[in-house]
Design a protein around this motif. Structure first.
Motif, mmCIF file in Angstrom:
data_model
loop_
_atom_site.group_PDB
_atom_site.id
_atom_site.type_symbol
_atom_site.label_atom_id
_atom_site.label_comp_id
_atom_site.label_asym_id
_atom_site.label_seq_id
_atom_site.Cartn_x
_atom_site.Cartn_y
_atom_site.Cartn_z
ATOM 1 N N GLY A 1 0.983 -0.958 0.040
ATOM 2 C CA GLY A 1 -0.042 -0.079 -0.069
ATOM 3 C C GLY A 1 0.791 1.208 -0.069
ATOM 4 O O GLY A 1 0.622 2.303 -0.766
ATOM 5 N N LEU A 2 1.912 1.228 1.145
ATOM 6 C CA LEU A 2 2.743 2.376 0.768
ATOM 7 C C LEU A 2 3.825 2.645 -0.435
ATOM 8 O O LEU A 2 3.722 3.706 -1.134
ATOM 9 C CB LEU A 2 3.829 2.199 1.845
ATOM 10 N N GLU A 3 3.830 1.471 -0.891
ATOM 11 C CA GLU A 3 4.450 1.700 -2.281
ATOM 12 C C GLU A 3 3.642 2.090 -3.516
ATOM 13 O O GLU A 3 3.852 2.949 -4.179
ATOM 14 C CB GLU A 3 5.122 0.220 -2.852
ATOM 15 N N SER A 4 2.361 1.819 -3.393
ATOM 16 C CA SER A 4 1.282 2.275 -4.301
ATOM 17 C C SER A 4 0.919 3.682 -4.244
ATOM 18 O O SER A 4 0.867 4.412 -5.073
ATOM 19 C CB SER A 4 -0.049 1.273 -4.128
ATOM 20 N N ASN A 5 1.054 4.169 -2.962
ATOM 21 C CA ASN A 5 0.643 5.677 -2.562
ATOM 22 C C ASN A 5 1.785 6.440 -3.000
ATOM 23 O O ASN A 5 1.632 7.439 -3.493
ATOM 24 C CB ASN A 5 0.425 5.719 -1.241
ATOM 25 N N ILE B 1 1.444 6.639 -7.091
ATOM 26 C CA ILE B 1 0.213 7.405 -7.174
ATOM 27 C C ILE B 1 0.750 8.893 -6.859
ATOM 28 O O ILE B 1 0.223 9.922 -7.919
ATOM 29 C CB ILE B 1 -0.892 7.129 -6.293
ATOM 30 N N GLY B 2 1.413 9.139 -5.793
ATOM 31 C CA GLY B 2 2.088 10.617 -5.584
ATOM 32 C C GLY B 2 2.835 11.012 -6.874
ATOM 33 O O GLY B 2 2.727 12.204 -7.224
ATOM 34 N N LYS B 3 3.878 10.198 -7.029
ATOM 35 C CA LYS B 3 4.434 10.794 -8.300
ATOM 36 C C LYS B 3 3.724 10.829 -9.494
ATOM 37 O O LYS B 3 4.128 11.880 -10.217
ATOM 38 C CB LYS B 3 5.795 9.445 -8.769
ATOM 39 N N ALA C 1 -0.739 4.463 -12.398
ATOM 40 C CA ALA C 1 0.258 5.494 -11.907
ATOM 41 C C ALA C 1 1.556 4.906 -12.027
ATOM 42 O O ALA C 1 2.472 5.641 -12.660
ATOM 43 C CB ALA C 1 0.407 5.577 -10.314
ATOM 44 N N GLN C 2 1.731 3.675 -11.884
ATOM 45 C CA GLN C 2 3.108 2.894 -12.123
ATOM 46 C C GLN C 2 3.560 3.060 -13.628
ATOM 47 O O GLN C 2 4.579 3.502 -13.795
ATOM 48 C CB GLN C 2 3.146 1.635 -11.714
ATOM 49 N N GLN C 3 2.557 2.720 -14.563
ATOM 50 C CA GLN C 3 2.622 2.800 -15.994
ATOM 51 C C GLN C 3 3.194 4.361 -16.434
ATOM 52 O O GLN C 3 4.054 4.584 -17.145
ATOM 53 C CB GLN C 3 1.777 2.416 -16.699
ATOM 54 N N VAL D 1 4.458 6.655 -14.512
ATOM 55 C CA VAL D 1 5.924 7.025 -13.899
ATOM 56 C C VAL D 1 6.876 6.178 -14.891
ATOM 57 O O VAL D 1 7.939 6.927 -15.131
ATOM 58 C CB VAL D 1 5.810 6.633 -12.273
ATOM 59 N N GLU D 2 6.645 5.074 -15.183
ATOM 60 C CA GLU D 2 7.668 4.404 -15.906
ATOM 61 C C GLU D 2 7.715 5.120 -17.254
ATOM 62 O O GLU D 2 8.944 5.103 -17.762
ATOM 63 C CB GLU D 2 7.229 2.881 -16.155
ATOM 64 N N GLN D 3 6.636 5.401 -17.885
ATOM 65 C CA GLN D 3 6.607 5.974 -19.230
ATOM 66 C C GLN D 3 7.452 7.151 -19.285
ATOM 67 O O GLN D 3 8.425 7.726 -19.990
ATOM 68 C CB GLN D 3 5.392 6.374 -19.547
ATOM 69 N N ARG D 4 7.268 7.959 -18.052
ATOM 70 C CA ARG D 4 8.174 9.242 -18.081
ATOM 71 C C ARG D 4 9.688 9.221 -17.819
ATOM 72 O O ARG D 4 10.591 9.672 -18.291
ATOM 73 C CB ARG D 4 7.568 10.099 -16.766
ATOM 74 N N ARG D 5 9.747 7.962 -16.870
ATOM 75 C CA ARG D 5 11.349 7.504 -17.192
ATOM 76 C C ARG D 5 12.072 7.101 -18.094
ATOM 77 O O ARG D 5 12.913 7.714 -18.476
ATOM 78 C CB ARG D 5 11.515 6.282 -16.117
#
Length: 160
Positions: free
Chosen positions: A102-106, A109-111, A146-148, A150-154
């Protein structure tokens, strides 16, 4: 059979012991089915606890009439106590992992919200709503979207 040492142990507590189900069984339906289908002659059931609630039962069986003595029942109670401790430990490990996830997901999402705020010049509520809408439209969990993002931005910044 809808009856037996495991059910009685879970409902009534303590341990439930029938040293020879062939003679005056505490559970006549289960005794008859068991004698018909297995070599089992004696049974003991113990209630297992996790965080103060019944989590299941531990059952011991013997194929020898009287093979499970009162001393065996006491030893079985210790095994049941250790099994309960192991179940508690596993439940706590699972909860801790859920919290970490949950912390990792949050964080992701924040990023993603931050990236959307910068890219679209919107506030955090608008950015979160954009992310939530995308998640709903694509039918993908918010954390995955959110993860996708952030990864796309990286990937975009590493190729610049």
């Amino acid at each position: 059979a809808g009856e037996g040492p495991c059910l009685d142990a879970m409902l009534a507590g303590g341990y439930q012991h029938d040293p020879d189900i062939a003679h005056h069984s505490s559970w006549p339906k289960l005794g008859a089915l068991t004698l018909e289908r297995t070599p089992v002659r004696g049974m003991i059931g113990y209630r297992l606890f996790v965080d103060g609630r019944t989590a299941g039962a531990l059952n011991l069986f013997s194929d020898v009439p009287g093979g499970l003595t009162a001393e065996d029942a006491d030893l079985g109670a210790m095994v049941a106590a250790f099994a309960s401790v192991a179940l508690v430990s596993a439940a706590h490990d699972q909860r801790a992992q859920s919290l970490r996830d949950g912390l990792e997901s949050n964080r992701e999402i924040g990023k993603a919200v931050g990236l959307l705020m910068a890219a679209h010049d919107v506030d955090d509520e608008q950015a979160f709503e954009m992310l939530r809408h995308l998640s709903s439209t694509m039918n993908i969990k918010l954390a995955v979207v959110a993860q996708q993002l952030v990864e796309q931005r990286r990937q975009d910044t590493s190729t610049d």
